[in-house]
Design a protein around this motif. Structure first.
Motif, short mmCIF file in Angstrom:
data_model
loop_
_atom_site.label_atom_id
_atom_site.label_comp_id
_atom_site.label_asym_id
_atom_site.label_seq_id
_atom_site.Cartn_x
_atom_site.Cartn_y
_atom_site.Cartn_z
N GLY A 138 1.76 2.06 -7.67
CA GLY A 138 1.37 3.59 -6.24
C GLY A 138 1.31 4.13 -7.43
O GLY A 138 0.35 5.58 -7.12
N GLU A 139 2.41 5.04 -7.62
CA GLU A 139 2.20 6.62 -8.19
C GLU A 139 2.30 6.51 -9.73
O GLU A 139 2.97 7.65 -10.30
N LEU A 141 1.23 -4.06 -3.99
CA LEU A 141 2.14 -5.11 -3.82
C LEU A 141 3.24 -4.23 -4.36
O LEU A 141 3.47 -4.85 -5.92
N ALA A 142 4.56 -4.05 -3.60
CA ALA A 142 6.30 -4.16 -4.82
C ALA A 142 6.99 -4.34 -4.31
O ALA A 142 7.07 -3.88 -2.92
N GLY A 194 0.84 -1.07 -0.53
CA GLY A 194 0.00 -0.12 -0.17
C GLY A 194 0.97 0.82 0.15
O GLY A 194 0.48 2.33 0.58
N GLY A 195 2.11 1.01 -0.82
CA GLY A 195 3.16 2.47 -0.76
C GLY A 195 3.84 2.61 0.57
O GLY A 195 4.91 3.44 0.95
N VAL A 196 3.62 1.69 1.62
CA VAL A 196 4.43 1.38 3.26
C VAL A 196 5.58 0.54 3.13
O VAL A 196 5.43 -0.65 2.74
N HIS A 211 0.03 9.76 4.30
CA HIS A 211 -1.15 8.98 3.12
C HIS A 211 -1.98 9.64 2.63
O HIS A 211 -2.70 9.55 1.48
N PRO A 212 -3.06 9.98 3.83
CA PRO A 212 -3.78 11.41 3.59
C PRO A 212 -3.81 12.23 2.46
O PRO A 212 -4.21 12.93 1.00
#
Length: 986
Positions: free
Chosen positions: A902-903, A688-689, A661-663, A873-874
């Protein structure tokens, strides 16, 4: 062995060493701040249990995976951050834990599972402790040396207690194989025997009061690096250190670090004087120094740290950066041009080489002049351009029967005595004495002279009288080689010629593109006759041809060896056969080894010991001892006869970065197989990355990779070192296993795979109860409608039909909405990855079928990580949502916009050529950059980098995506906030 140590004591390093040892360079690959190091002065090195290389610097800590440095910096406001940016030392204990000693802030342990550092209190002066040395105690604890003495870390209690000895700053610790503890301080050296409690002083030579490094080699010798008296050694059965003599710096210099460099080689890092390499078998010492004129030399002479990794490669931390020397088979050496080196090459580009019968090497240079080199001692004579020879190219050289040498230059033919003391211009009857001589050969009392315009002449060396004047179709002679029987072979710009020395008949052999068995190229620059009598012809552009015989029509037939067969380049500059009969080819892109029996080709690179790449046409020779020699831009490559082993290293495969989730998520537990349960993806963070690497540092750019998500992917996705990334978004709920594979530089897959269990949690609308509820509701609605319609059928038939139609439409709309949710990214409104790829395949198939243009744009938000770091993240989600709306607003009818990472977004543009696609992409880039969102009263704006590619003939989505993605990375590297194009692959 006794003789070797007698030589050491007597200073044997001054004696002449093995062939080329005084000239051969130790070649390094250097890394600095430009490559990602947090500071240009590495002071400590270690390799952890996972295989990562850790580099401590004066400005932070870095972890190297072969592709990038992951940096850690001290940050008092961040719990678990590095405790001190000046890293004094690194130590990996027997349990595989990494310990970090600071220059002032004491000791810390790296907690791999949480990716954070845990400070270790070591005394009341904590925060001002300088850690000088660490060693295992053999029981799971540590000995810790600092400025105020020696401490011990108890493994059971985790506490540190000081000792009363020694009363001096500790700079080196060593627990030898037999259990004894050695302690080096600024005041001397002490030893405590295994089982003893007291330390005994070890007498040092006069003036050697301080010890900065200790090391035990594989034969049990203890090496002692002193602070002002160089390097000492203690025999396994001895007690008194003996100095290593022969070099002034080894008796007066400061030794900072010691490491094994090979089975019989020790490296001692010197402060300000480079590295002293000691051959423990012969006692010979050579210096490895920084050379400003050589890019691949040691980064700096001020050496802080040495490390030999598990592959046998060497790492050096110095004031100039991190230097890496890969382990090689030892068959290939490189002589780099270094005019400032005593006895070194006097120029950088050896265009012609001649190995004479007395074992010496003559080198003629591109800028003129000739060096005469003794392999055991270096340059012994030189013919300088403008003095002995004209200041112009030396094309060729040939040895006469008396040992003298003829030299072909752009300005005529010269003759030098066998000692290289003088040269004179040679006059050939009927030939301009200053015309270029491009090829030479001595054979049976005849000097064969080839030129650009004058063709080929057979000359009597003593008188200059022309004996033979064969009629060739043109000049442009590049190489002359004697073959079997009466054959003399001549390579030229117009093909190959065979001169029959008995009949003087000339046969012209030309290439024929329509004939696969013809000579492969027109310009023949290299010739070789192997032990089987076969002729090998190296060409420019056509690769290599091996003459296998003649056809029924009498024409020569060739077996072609080109890039498709493994040659690194189609320009073959030089061919040499070593003493074992192996064929070597120097090309415009490196060296190749060719098995004469199978004709199998193996290309070599720096990791194999071949540091030079761009070889010169005709610049080659074979020495009397069977070495194959090649001249290249920057120096000479020497290949010794012997077996070149295949690279069989099984590199550990590790995850280097993991984001859910980018985290970011710590990776150590997944690399070590100690994670508890699967990795969980929630509906809010369904992405997932995974970045991964095979830790073969010798040539990481040649490693191969593959990944597969079991339960989702049908097959493995293979990729290269530039795209070691597996990305998945909006996965359906369920359990999966992500499997990762990696190879070494030779392409051999590692036996161990990494498996990452993944569990994707369903959203509320994907849960079973919701689906059952919807089914029950639909069933009840149908029953109610049926009953209601039965009751009012007669008197309200028309009204009932209308209501049935309305209810049916409502059900269809609900299903459409559910379908839309399954195809749409909930945050941005764009198509999700799966739907986008499905639509892409449909549109690409239609475009290929109808012959219509289609373009793809890949967008990636610039510096998006900073948005998440500063606004949480907001803030990141708000930026992503606004970007998605902008893309959808800008999308034309028929275009498909999707969020694929993600982006990372993509825009598929049917019926759009490259020019229009660029205009559309520029409009979209400006629209994204012009807007902003407000978070907590602050306006957030981002820019985007874009790569655009047009569909080419035969392209599928993966090829189109790969080219657009490459253009995106070009845009990133070019400064971001820009659009880059890539034309179609026709």
């Amino acid at each position: 062995m006794l003789l070797g140590w007698l030589l050491l004591a007597a200073g044997a390093s001054d004696a002449a060493g093995p062939r080329w040892s005084d000239l051969a360079a130790t070649v390094f690959h250097n890394y600095g701040r430009d490559q990602g190091l947090p500071h240009p002065v590495p002071t400590a090195l270690a390799q952890d249990r996972d295989g990562f290389i850790w580099i401590g610097t004066q400005g932070g800590l870095a972890r190297w995976d072969g592709y990038r440095f992951h940096s850690y910096k001290a940050d008092p406001t961040k719990p678990g951050s590095l405790h001190d940016d000046w890293i004094q030392l690194l130590h990996v204990d027997r349990a595989g834990r990494l310990w970090v000693g600071g220059g002032a802030a004491g000791l810390a342990r790296y907690h791999a599972a949480r990716d954070r550092f845990v400070p270790v209190p070591i005394g009341p002066t904590e925060g001002r402790i300088h850690i000088g040395a660490i060693a295992d105690d053999g029981r799971g604890g540590l000995w810790i040396g600092s400025d105020d003495g020696l401490r011990h870390l108890d493994p059971a209690r985790g506490t540190v207690r000081p000792t009363t000895f020694p009363p001096a700053p500790v700079r080196a610790l060593l627990r030898e194989a037999r259990g004894a503890l050695w302690v080096g301080t600024t005041r001397g050296l002490w030893r405590r025997a295994a089982g003893a409690t007291a330390f005994a002083p070890v007498p040092l030579p006069k003036g050697a009061t301080g010890v900065g490094a200790l090391f035990q080699d594989g034969d049990g010798r203890i090496w002692v690096g002193t602070l002002r008296r160089g390097l000492l050694v203690i025999d396994p059965t001895g007690t008194a250190p003996r100095p290593i003599g022969g070099e002034a710096i080894l008796s007066t210099g400061s030794v900072s670090t010691i490491s094994a460099a090979g089975p019989h080689e020790i490296w001692a890092g010197l402060r300000g004087n480079g590295i002293a390499s000691v051959d423990t078998a012969t006692g010979r010492v050579r210096l490895i120094r920084h050379d400003r004129s050589v890019a691949n030399s040691l980064a700096h002479n001020d050496v802080w740290a040495l490390l030999r990794d598990r592959a046998g490669s060497l790492w050096v931390g110095s004031t100039g950066g991190l230097s890496y020397h890969p382990r090689t088979a030892g068959l290939i050496s490189t002589i780099l041009a270094s005019p400032g080196q005593a006895g070194g090459l006097s120029a950088s580009d050896p265009l012609s080489l001649l190995a004479t019968r007395d074992g010496r090497l003559w080198l003629g240079y591109l800028d003129g002049g000739v060096d005469l080199v003794d392999p055991a001692g270096g340059r012994i004579a030189a013919l300088r351009p403008g003095t002995s020879l004209p200041p112009d190219v030396v094309f060729a050289m040939a040895e006469a029967e008396d040992g003298s040498v003829h030299i072909g230059t752009r300005r005529g033919l010269y003759h030098a005595d066998r000692l290289g003391r003088a040269a004179r211009l040679v006059t050939i009857a009927g030939r301009d004495p200053h015309a270029a001589v491009t090829a030479l050969a001595h054979d049976a009392g005849i000097l064969w002279v080839g030129g650009d315009d004058s063709g080929l002449l057979g000359v009597a060396p003593a008188t200059g009288r022309v004996i033979f004047r064969p009629r060739l179709a043109d000049g442009g002679i590049a190489v002359i080689r004697r073959g079997k029987g009466n054959d003399l072979w001549i390579g030229s710009r117009n093909g190959l010629y065979r001169l029959d020395l008995a009949t003087r008949a000339v046969e012209h052999i030309a290439p024929d593109p329509a004939d696969a068995a013809a000579l492969p190229g027109r310009f023949v620059v290299a010739l070789l006759v192997d032990r089987q009598g076969r002729l090998w012809a190296g060409t420019f552009g056509g690769g290599l041809g091996v003459m296998t015989g003649r056809g029924a029509d009498g024409r020569p037939r060739f077996r072609k060896i080109g890039v498709a067969q493994g040659l690194p380049h189609a320009n073959v500059d030089s061919l040499q056969m070593d003493g074992a009969g192996t064929i070597w080819a120097g090309t415009d892109d490196g060296l190749a080894r060719i098995d004469p029996a199978t004709l199998a080709v193996r290309a070599l690179r720096q990791a194999d010991g071949s540091a030079l790449i761009d070889y010169f046409a005709g610049a080659g020779a074979t020495s009397a001892t069977g070495e194959a020699l090649f001249g290249a831009k920057g120096g000479v490559t020497i290949v010794r006869p012997g077996r070149l082993p295949h690279w069989t290293l099984q590199p550990p495969l590790v995850i280097t970065d993991l984001r859910v989730g980018g985290v970011s998520v710590p990776v150590a537990s997944f690399n070590r197989g100690t994670s508890i349960g699967p990795l969980t993806l929630t509906p809010e963070g369904n992405s997932l990355a995974v970045e991964f690497a095979a830790l073969d540092f010798t040539a990481p750019e040649r490693n191969r990779y593959a990944y597969r998500l079991d339960g989702f992917d049908r097959d493995w996705t293979e990729t290269d070192a530039n795209r070691r990334l597996a990305i998945y978004t909006n996965l359906p709920p369920g359990d999966y296993v992500l499997r990762l594979r990696g190879s070494n530089r030779a392409g051999v897959w590692a036996e161990r795979e990494l498996s990452l269990p993944v569990r994707v949690m369903p959203a509320w609308y994907q849960r079973l109860w919701f689906r059952l509820a919807m089914a029950v509701a639909a069933l009840l609605a149908i029953v109610a409608i049926v009953r209601w319609r039965t009751r009012y059928l007669r008197d309200r038939q028309a009204d009932l039909e209308r209501q049935i139609t309305e209810r049916t439409a409502a059900l269809r709309a609900a299903n459409d909405r559910l379908g839309q949710l399954a195809m749409t990214d909930p945050l941005t409104g764009c198509a999700n990855r799966r739907h986008f790829m499905a639509r892409a395949e449909e549109l690409i198939a239609a475009a290929q079928r109808d012959g219509q243009p289609l373009s793809l744009a890949i967008l990636d938000l610039d510096e998006f990580k900073q948005v998440n770091d500063h606004h949480g993240h907001p803030g990141g989600d708000a930026v992503l949502a606004r970007t998605g709306r902008t893309i959808l607003d800008q999308a034309a009818p028929g275009e498909v916009a999707g969020r694929i990472g993600g982006e990372e977004f993509a825009l598929l543009m049917p019926n759009t050529g490259l020019a229009d696609a660029r205009r559309r992409a520029e409009q979209l880039r400006e629209a994204i950059g012009a807007g902003s969102v407000e978070i907590d009263g602050e306006r957030i704006a981002v820019t985007t980098s874009m790569g655009v590619a047009r569909l080419g003939r035969g392209d599928d989505f993966s090829r189109l995506y790969a080219r657009a993605d490459a253009a995106l990375y070009t845009a990133k590297d070019g400064g971001r906030n820009r659009v880059e194009l890539v034309p179609p692959a026709e």
